[in-house]
Design an enzyme around this catalytic site. Structure first.
Site, PDB file in Angstrom:
ATOM      1  CD1 TRP B 160      -2.696   1.665   0.214  1.00  0.00           C
ATOM      2  CD2 TRP B 160      -2.120   1.965   2.611  1.00  0.00           C
ATOM      3  NE1 TRP B 160      -3.491   2.557   0.966  1.00  0.00           N
ATOM      4  CE2 TRP B 160      -3.011   2.947   1.919  1.00  0.00           C
ATOM      5  CE3 TRP B 160      -1.421   1.987   3.805  1.00  0.00           C
ATOM      6  CZ2 TRP B 160      -3.602   3.707   3.143  1.00  0.00           C
ATOM      7  CZ3 TRP B 160      -2.108   2.927   4.735  1.00  0.00           C
ATOM      8  CH2 TRP B 160      -3.099   3.691   4.364  1.00  0.00           C
ATOM      9  CG  ASP B 241      -2.286  -2.981   7.329  1.00  0.00           C
ATOM     10  OD1 ASP B 241      -1.829  -2.092   6.368  1.00  0.00           O
ATOM     11  OD2 ASP B 241      -3.517  -3.070   7.749  1.00  0.00           O
ATOM     12  CE  LYS B 277     -10.271   0.012   2.309  1.00  0.00           C
ATOM     13  NZ  LYS B 277      -9.243   0.869   3.145  1.00  0.00           N
TER      14      LYS B 277
END
Lengths: 411, 428
Positions: B160, B241, B277
């Site tokens: 990311w 993560d 999300k």
């Protein structure tokens, strides 16, 4: 097994929260919490503002709203209306398109963003040696905010005169004169925390004159706008005066107290720049800092404030709610002072009514504070700071008597 | 003036503020030396998309879920939780620095499993954070302050985009290990093992728990097992993560398998979680940061230091989102609805992958598009080269990032055919 964190030392707890904890565990039915800075009603209860309740219902009923990400700098309607609150609806700086803002996590978040930006871009690049001045005393978290942003030299400027229980103007001006050029000064816009002692208009003008002449950076901390006098415009006088004097400056705003939105973390860093071009570049760099800290700010609280500020009837209702809170504080101040005078408590107690905002620096020394806590179950900060909101018509006699007993018995 | 100190700054004034002239003290700004920050690559895509007037335009840039009509989706369990909360008339007093207790407890439980030995022995500390970014920020700064054994953080290649500046800003050194294999559009397992075997002891290794961002390529369980063994041998500090638990396979426990396996193997991990999300709580900023410690006593010490980090950043976290998440996680009826809805979101994504691959075949593409189906989660690394991406944007108004990444969430049953047509056109 060896742990990677075997060497991590136990940190000392944050004082104001430890105080609340100790209060919670105290079994004395007469206990009073004059510690943490949150508003309380005369029943000693938290108060969700009526206008907030109204707007929450509006938000719940609005099916067009969702939980999508806000922009990095936050909700535009919030940012602009929040800056207007600080600078005034018809601020020339706003009309000249040189005012911008970053929605932040409470006043703390706004201070943090400002500090991080200044460390990177002010007085050269990454100049961690720029002195940062905070008032003596000041909100205990100011130091850590700037230190964590990388500033190496955080100093006190004279502010509170313990003997006369008021502003040490000569000391303040003296420190402004002797500070290295370009030093950063954190100024409390109104209702100074913890002393409740604000400069008068004339005194602010003197401060501004020195700061302009010596090219010192103006960083306002505005956490109590509306709470000091009950009038939002009156409380913003200093911030607005500095704008008229042509300063480029930061103003960290909190809506925790004046909206009672403590836990929704609603804050705004207002930026006044020389012109729109400089402002644009500053905001672009603010975005970079936001992105590595929290990416984008929380939407609920900002939405609430934006709807309120941008809807005339709600805005009027909010002013009213703010005045309700400020008036109760003023009443408690007058009451406490009158009772101490009636008891003929040694010393002068005019400072209780002269001071302004949520807090009062009583002048009680650490030994006296300890006595208040241990013997009377009245919880206040070691500095002698009390939260006026902790006083009610039901406990004020007990508190006045306790202060009296403490002052008489403990030196 | 301070601005005189650096000639670089003087030239910047000339470059960016010609109207100021040379150092006119009356008009000069503190910020003359502030450069214009480069635009965010992902947001830049969204902005260009907004300006496009084509009726067929598609935004496959930003990673937020969309329903089959291309609209943002507010979960039913979220609406129900909000109604429940509203009826309780709660106050707005400050949360503790570490956040809402009901939230942090259930957040840890979700990741580690209700019967986790870690939870039973109280040797984890979990704090509420400002979504995933806030969690990574706290974690990076905690490691920077207390992990004196190493400054090195190894990110998978690619990772990311925001990982790098977060760790760098915290004072850590960024390094990389092989991860994505462009020749297979899959996992470079041997490359990863090779690189991990060479990492200095006590380095920090970042692992995406599931639904790797941006590639969508996840290791298989057997591969995770080998990685866990090797990481233990190398004595590395694992930073997981997990931003997509539930969103990857549709199954909460399956998506947390790697995290739980590592813990079972004795790794004392640090973990970032996001509910942006999987609960659609993007703008409410709901996340958690967990440190798995040796014992409860150590967890207390670590907790005290996390608080010291958090206080000067934002004092305490926002209530709204955490309250919603906690209500869902702790109310059996709502939890059940949530599991179904997460499953539904993941399923729609999986279906779109299948349809995209099928449509590409129907278009007559002779290329291998299996990776579109094999990859998992919101993102797909198509394998498109920058020139092909540019054509796709210019000629078909399909917006995506230059690395060939598309957000499957932006694909619907009505536009998947168009997308396949465009991809085929630029790759044939």
């Amino acid at each position: 097994i060896m742990s990677l964190f075997g060497e991590v030392p136990q940190a000392t707890p944050v004082a104001v929260f430890k105080l609340s904890n100790d209060f919670k565990e105290d079994a004395n039915p007469k206990k009073v919490n004059l510690g943490v800075g949150a508003y309380r009603t005369d029943e000693g209860q938290p108060w969700v503002l009526p206008v907030v309740k109204k707007v929450e219902k509006i938000i719940v009923a609005d099916n067009s709203l969702n939980h999508e990400y806000l922009a990095i700098l936050g909700l535009p309607e919030f940012r602009s209306s929040a800056s207007k609150i600080a600078l005034g609806e018809d601020s020339p700086a706003i009309q000249e398109n040189r005012v911008g803002a970053v929605q932040c996590l409470g006043g703390t978040g706004a201070l943090k963003m400002g500090a991080e930006f200044l460390r990177r871009w002010y007085n050269g690049n990454d100049n961690t040696k720029t002195p940062v001045y905070v008032s003596a005393p000041t909100w205990e978290n100011h130091n850590a905010v700037f230190a964590n942003a990388g500033f190496e030299d955080i100093r006190p400027y004279k502010y509170w005169d313990a003997e006369k229980r008021g502003l040490d103007l000569d000391g303040f001006l003296g420190d402004l004169e002797s500070a290295p050029k370009h030093s950063i000064f954190v100024l409390h816009a109104c209702a100074h925390n913890p002393t409740g002692t604000d400069p008068t208009h004339v005194e602010w003008m003197q401060v501004a004159e020195v700061m302009k002449r010596r090219k010192l950076f103006v960083f306002f901390d505005s956490a109590y706008q509306g709470f000091a006098s009950g009038c939002l415009d009156k409380d913003a006088w200093a911030v607005r005066y500095f704008v008229t004097q042509g300063f480029e400056m930061f103003c960290a705003q909190s809506f925790s107290k004046n909206f009672g939105l403590y836990n929704e973390r609603v804050g705004n860093l207002t930026i006044v720049a020389r012109d729109s071009d400089n402002l644009k570049r500053v905001l672009s760099q603010m975005e970079k800092i936001v992105r590595v800290t929290w990416s984008n700010p929380p939407s609920q609280g900002a939405r609430l404030v934006a709807i309120t500020l941008n809807t005339p009837e709600l805005f009027a209702e909010w002013w009213d709610n703010v005045k309700t809170m400020a008036d109760r504080v003023l009443l408690m101040r007058a009451s406490l002072q009158a009772k101490l005078q009636a008891l003929e408590t040694p010393g002068t107690w005019d400072h209780i009514t002269q001071q302004i905002g949520m807090f009062s620096f009583t002048g009680l020394n650490p030994k006296q504070v300890e006595y208040m806590i241990k013997e009377r179950s009245i919880y206040l900060m070691a500095s002698g700071r009390i939260n006026m909101c902790g006083l009610t018509t039901k406990n004020i006699d007990y508190v006045a008597e306790s202060i009296h007993e403490t002052v008489v018995n403990v030196q | 003036m301070a601005l005189l100190k650096s000639s670089k700054v003087i030239s910047s004034i000339g470059t960016f503020s010609p109207s100021l002239g040379v150092l006119s003290t009356r008009n000069s700004s503190w910020w003359g030396g502030v450069q214009m920050g480069p635009p965010d690559p992902i947001l830049g895509v969204s902005e260009a998309f907004k300006r496009d007037t084509s009726s067929k335009k598609m935004n496959l840039g930003v990673g937020a879920y969309r329903d089959d009509h291309g609209k943002p989706f507010v979960l039913d369990c979220v609406r129900k939780a909000e109604a429940l909360i509203a009826s309780k008339q709660l106050d707005k007093e400050y949360l503790a620095i570490g956040g809402l207790g009901d939230f942090t407890k259930s957040c840890a439980q979700l990741a580690l499993g209700a019967d986790s030995e870690v939870l039973k022995s109280g040797r984890n500390i979990t704090v509420q954070t400002i979504s995933g970014t806030g969690s990574l920020c706290i974690g990076a700064n905690f490691l920077s302050r207390f992990h004196s054994a190493s400054r090195d953080v190894y990110l998978p290649k690619p990772s990311w985009g925001n990982h790098t500046p977060i760790f760098r800003d915290a004072g850590m050194q960024l390094k990389a290990y092989r991860y994505y294999d462009p020749s297979t559009c899959g996992f470079d397992f041997n490359g990863a093992l090779d690189d991990i075997s060479k990492m200095p002891e006590k380095s920090v290794i970042m692992l995406h728990a599931c639904a790797h961002n941006p590639t969508g390529v996840d290791p298989k369980p057997e591969q995770w097992k080998e990685i866990a063994d090797l990481v233990k041998k190398r004595d590395l500090l694992v930073f997981f993560d997990m931003a997509y638990q539930g969103f990857a396979s549709g199954d909460i426990d399956r998506d947390a398998w790697a995290v739980r396996h590592f813990i079972e193997q004795g790794h004392k991990i640090v973990l970032s979680q996001s509910f942006a999300k999987n609960m659609g709580l993007y703008g409410e900023r709901v996340g958690g940061f967990t440190v798995v410690c040796n014992d409860a006593e150590e967890a207390k010490r670590v907790e005290s230091q996390l608080k010291i980090l958090i206080r000067p950043m934002y004092s305490n976290p926002p209530m709204n989102g955490a309250r919603i998440a906690a209500t869902i996680l702790n109310t059996p009826d709502l939890y059940k609805i949530w599991l179904e809805e997460v499953h539904g979101m993941a399923n729609r994504i999986i279906k779109m992958r299948e349809q995209l691959a099928a449509n590409l075949k129907n278009e007559g593409s002779t290329l291998d598009w299996q990776h579109v189906i094999d990859q998992i989660g919101m993102f797909c690394f198509t394998g498109l080269k920058p020139e092909q991406v540019e054509r796709l944007t210019k000629e078909f108004s399909v917006y995506m990032t230059k690395d060939g990444r598309i957000s499957m969430a932006g694909v619907t049953s009505s536009n998947v055919g168009y997308l396949a047509h465009g991809i085929h056109a630029v790759t044939k």
